[in-house]
Design a protein around this motif. Structure first.
Motif, PDB file in Angstrom:
ATOM      1  N   GLY A  61      37.548 -20.719 -27.825  1.00  0.00           N
ATOM      2  CA  GLY A  61      37.650 -20.888 -29.268  1.00  0.00           C
ATOM      3  C   GLY A  61      36.321 -20.642 -29.940  1.00  0.00           C
ATOM      4  O   GLY A  61      35.739 -19.567 -29.807  1.00  0.00           O
ATOM      5  N   GLU A  62      35.803 -21.647 -30.645  1.00  0.00           N
ATOM      6  CA  GLU A  62      34.534 -21.520 -31.360  1.00  0.00           C
ATOM      7  C   GLU A  62      33.345 -21.983 -30.528  1.00  0.00           C
ATOM      8  O   GLU A  62      32.235 -22.093 -31.042  1.00  0.00           O
ATOM      9  N   SER A  63      33.579 -22.294 -29.251  1.00  0.00           N
ATOM     10  CA  SER A  63      32.486 -22.763 -28.403  1.00  0.00           C
ATOM     11  C   SER A  63      32.372 -21.903 -27.155  1.00  0.00           C
ATOM     12  O   SER A  63      33.247 -21.097 -26.844  1.00  0.00           O
ATOM     13  N   LEU A  64      31.258 -22.092 -26.449  1.00  0.00           N
ATOM     14  CA  LEU A  64      31.036 -21.435 -25.168  1.00  0.00           C
ATOM     15  C   LEU A  64      30.976 -22.498 -24.081  1.00  0.00           C
ATOM     16  O   LEU A  64      30.532 -23.629 -24.313  1.00  0.00           O
ATOM     17  N   THR A  93      33.506 -31.955 -15.755  1.00  0.00           N
ATOM     18  CA  THR A  93      32.183 -32.588 -15.757  1.00  0.00           C
ATOM     19  C   THR A  93      31.072 -31.619 -15.377  1.00  0.00           C
ATOM     20  O   THR A  93      29.895 -31.903 -15.601  1.00  0.00           O
ATOM     21  N   ALA A  94      31.434 -30.479 -14.788  1.00  0.00           N
ATOM     22  CA  ALA A  94      30.431 -29.497 -14.390  1.00  0.00           C
ATOM     23  C   ALA A  94      30.135 -28.479 -15.489  1.00  0.00           C
ATOM     24  O   ALA A  94      29.294 -27.599 -15.325  1.00  0.00           O
ATOM     25  N   VAL A  95      30.835 -28.610 -16.612  1.00  0.00           N
ATOM     26  CA  VAL A  95      30.767 -27.611 -17.679  1.00  0.00           C
ATOM     27  C   VAL A  95      29.929 -28.123 -18.844  1.00  0.00           C
ATOM     28  O   VAL A  95      30.075 -29.273 -19.270  1.00  0.00           O
ATOM     29  N   THR A  96      29.048 -27.278 -19.349  1.00  0.00           N
ATOM     30  CA  THR A  96      28.297 -27.554 -20.577  1.00  0.00           C
ATOM     31  C   THR A  96      28.928 -26.752 -21.709  1.00  0.00           C
ATOM     32  O   THR A  96      29.120 -25.543 -21.584  1.00  0.00           O
ATOM     33  N   ARG A  97      29.257 -27.439 -22.795  1.00  0.00           N
ATOM     34  CA  ARG A  97      29.852 -26.768 -23.951  1.00  0.00           C
ATOM     35  C   ARG A  97      28.851 -26.761 -25.107  1.00  0.00           C
ATOM     36  O   ARG A  97      28.161 -27.746 -25.343  1.00  0.00           O
ATOM     37  N   TYR A  98      28.823 -25.658 -25.844  1.00  0.00           N
ATOM     38  CA  TYR A  98      27.941 -25.558 -27.003  1.00  0.00           C
ATOM     39  C   TYR A  98      28.513 -24.533 -27.970  1.00  0.00           C
ATOM     40  O   TYR A  98      29.296 -23.654 -27.581  1.00  0.00           O
ATOM     41  N   PRO A  99      28.151 -24.619 -29.249  1.00  0.00           N
ATOM     42  CA  PRO A  99      28.735 -23.725 -30.247  1.00  0.00           C
ATOM     43  C   PRO A  99      28.376 -22.271 -29.963  1.00  0.00           C
ATOM     44  O   PRO A  99      27.266 -21.960 -29.530  1.00  0.00           O
ATOM     45  N   ALA A 100      29.318 -21.400 -30.211  1.00  0.00           N
ATOM     46  CA  ALA A 100      29.064 -19.968 -30.083  1.00  0.00           C
ATOM     47  C   ALA A 100      28.370 -19.488 -31.345  1.00  0.00           C
ATOM     48  O   ALA A 100      28.823 -19.763 -32.462  1.00  0.00           O
ATOM     49  N   ALA A 101      27.240 -18.798 -31.170  1.00  0.00           N
ATOM     50  CA  ALA A 101      26.543 -18.250 -32.326  1.00  0.00           C
ATOM     51  C   ALA A 101      27.351 -17.089 -32.873  1.00  0.00           C
ATOM     52  O   ALA A 101      28.103 -16.435 -32.146  1.00  0.00           O
ATOM     53  N   PRO A 102      27.213 -16.804 -34.172  1.00  0.00           N
ATOM     54  CA  PRO A 102      27.901 -15.627 -34.715  1.00  0.00           C
ATOM     55  C   PRO A 102      27.489 -14.387 -33.946  1.00  0.00           C
ATOM     56  O   PRO A 102      26.315 -14.188 -33.635  1.00  0.00           O
ATOM     57  N   ALA A 103      28.452 -13.555 -33.591  1.00  0.00           N
ATOM     58  CA  ALA A 103      28.149 -12.326 -32.869  1.00  0.00           C
ATOM     59  C   ALA A 103      27.327 -11.407 -33.740  1.00  0.00           C
ATOM     60  O   ALA A 103      27.447 -11.412 -34.970  1.00  0.00           O
ATOM     61  N   PRO A 104      26.407 -10.607 -33.133  1.00  0.00           N
ATOM     62  CA  PRO A 104      25.660  -9.650 -33.921  1.00  0.00           C
ATOM     63  C   PRO A 104      26.635  -8.734 -34.647  1.00  0.00           C
ATOM     64  O   PRO A 104      27.691  -8.411 -34.141  1.00  0.00           O
ATOM     65  N   ARG A 105      26.244  -8.333 -35.874  1.00  0.00           N
ATOM     66  CA  ARG A 105      27.077  -7.361 -36.565  1.00  0.00           C
ATOM     67  C   ARG A 105      27.261  -6.162 -35.671  1.00  0.00           C
ATOM     68  O   ARG A 105      26.358  -5.775 -34.966  1.00  0.00           O
ATOM     69  N   GLY A 106      28.438  -5.494 -35.725  1.00  0.00           N
ATOM     70  CA  GLY A 106      28.825  -4.491 -34.761  1.00  0.00           C
ATOM     71  C   GLY A 106      27.723  -3.575 -34.322  1.00  0.00           C
ATOM     72  O   GLY A 106      26.624  -3.671 -34.791  1.00  0.00           O
ATOM     73  N   PRO A 107      27.965  -2.680 -33.398  1.00  0.00           N
ATOM     74  CA  PRO A 107      26.953  -1.779 -32.893  1.00  0.00           C
ATOM     75  C   PRO A 107      26.257  -1.033 -34.021  1.00  0.00           C
ATOM     76  O   PRO A 107      26.857  -0.755 -35.057  1.00  0.00           O
ATOM     77  N   VAL A 108      24.987  -0.759 -33.832  1.00  0.00           N
ATOM     78  CA  VAL A 108      24.233  -0.006 -34.820  1.00  0.00           C
ATOM     79  C   VAL A 108      24.898   1.332 -35.047  1.00  0.00           C
ATOM     80  O   VAL A 108      25.218   2.048 -34.104  1.00  0.00           O
TER      81      VAL A 108
END
Length: 334
Positions: A237-240, A316-331
């Motif tokens: 979802g919105e996390s990694l 318990t072995a998993v670390t969850r953290y927010p996903a940063a916004p993906a870079p704007r599409g390929p240059v």
């Protein structure tokens, strides 16, 4: 700013901002084609009109300085030493190009070669040097001009493991004393984590993540960095979710019991990993999960490419953290 500030744009290849303080070693990582070498070439002035570069409060782009007028030391892939010159003359070349007297340039060259442990080879031409020796000469040449910015493009590529390890230790000592800003392009986690004070992650020509090596390694935001530091990183979802391959259990049937994350898939790849075997499992929806198993476990599970199985990891072995916004599409070019 006392260090480096660069806003770089090369149509179709790079659109990135780089900030580094004096004394920083910025490890630049990313997959092939991410724009790493383009970034170094832009700072060096080898791609005219590629953006704005300011070093130690002085603009290198307004008005534009030619590459020879920028205080840059550049170690490119493959050393690129002049084959007709001795090691001494190779190192002295940049000093001579800046107007230093021949005797002074040669004395400085010999001092730099001595510092890097190849002073006794000063009279040899590149063809008579080993790969590790030639790379030491290339690094000495880059340092001899007292650059404000040191650019290192995969300086250990193609070297034997032992030679690379020795040169890494030597380079670390020099970088600790370096008075400018260093940028190190690498595909090796050891280089990034042991030499870098900061990390810059490029993907599709844009900055995907930046921070200290510890921060980036603990919470990688791209598949490339996750693989680089040996973690599984999956989007939920919105996390990694990040977890180590050693936390993954493989089984022929769906695991039951305590709360677990589960993935059904097939073995895509098997590779040696120290005393264990690293197994890459590919799920039907394209998710790849890494697991480290012993040789005995691999034999018991009859692991081979395309074998169907389940991968599981305890919550318990998993670390969850927010996903940063993906870079704007390929240059995009244009």
């Amino acid at each position: 700013m006392s260090g480096l500030r660069a806003r770089l744009h090369v149509p179709g290849r790079l659109d990135a901002e780089v900030l580094a303080e004096t004394g920083d070693v910025l490890a630049v990582v990313g997959p092939n084609g991410a724009g790493k070498t383009t970034l170094l070439r832009s700072i060096a002035g080898l791609l005219p009109g590629s953006g704005d570069v300011e070093v130690a409060g002085r603009s290198w782009t307004h008005p534009p300085l030619l590459p020879r007028d920028r205080r840059v030391g550049y170690v490119v892939q493959g050393q690129a030493l002049f084959p007709h010159l001795s090691a001494r003359e190779n190192v002295a070349f940049g000093l001579r190009a800046r107007g230093a007297p021949a005797r002074e340039a040669r004395a400085r060259a010999e001092a730099e070669l001595e510092r890097l442990g190849v002073g006794h080879l000063a009279g040899r031409r590149p063809g008579a040097l080993s790969g590790g020796q030639a790379q030491r000469v290339a690094i000495a040449r880059a340092l001899a001009t007292d650059p404000d910015v040191l650019l290192l493009d995969e300086p250990f590529a193609g070297l034997d493991v032992g030679v690379a390890a020795a040169l890494r230790t030597e380079l670390a000592r020099h970088l600790a004393d370096f008075a400018g800003v260093a940028l190190l392009v690498t595909h090796d986690a050891v280089d990034a984590l042991t030499l870098g004070t900061r990390m810059l992650v490029l993907q599709d020509g844009r900055v995907a993540q930046s921070g200290t090596p510890v921060e980036v390694a603990a919470r990688p935001r791209t598949d490339h960095v996750a693989r680089l530091v040996g973690l599984n990183v999956l989007r939920d979802g919105e996390s990694l979710m990040a977890f180590r391959p050693s936390a993954v259990v493989l089984a022929p049937s769906e695991p039951v019991g305590s709360a677990r994350l589960r993935w059904r898939g097939r073995v895509e790849q098997l590779t040696p990993h120290g005393d264990e075997i690293r197994v890459q499992v590919l799920t039907p929806d394209g998710v790849r999960v890494l697991a480290d198993v012993t040789a005995a476990a691999a034999a018991e599970l009859r692991l081979a490419p395309d074998v169907a199985l389940w991968a599981a990891a305890k919550e318990t072995a998993v670390t969850r953290y927010p996903a940063a916004p993906a870079p704007r599409g390929p240059v995009q070019s244009g």
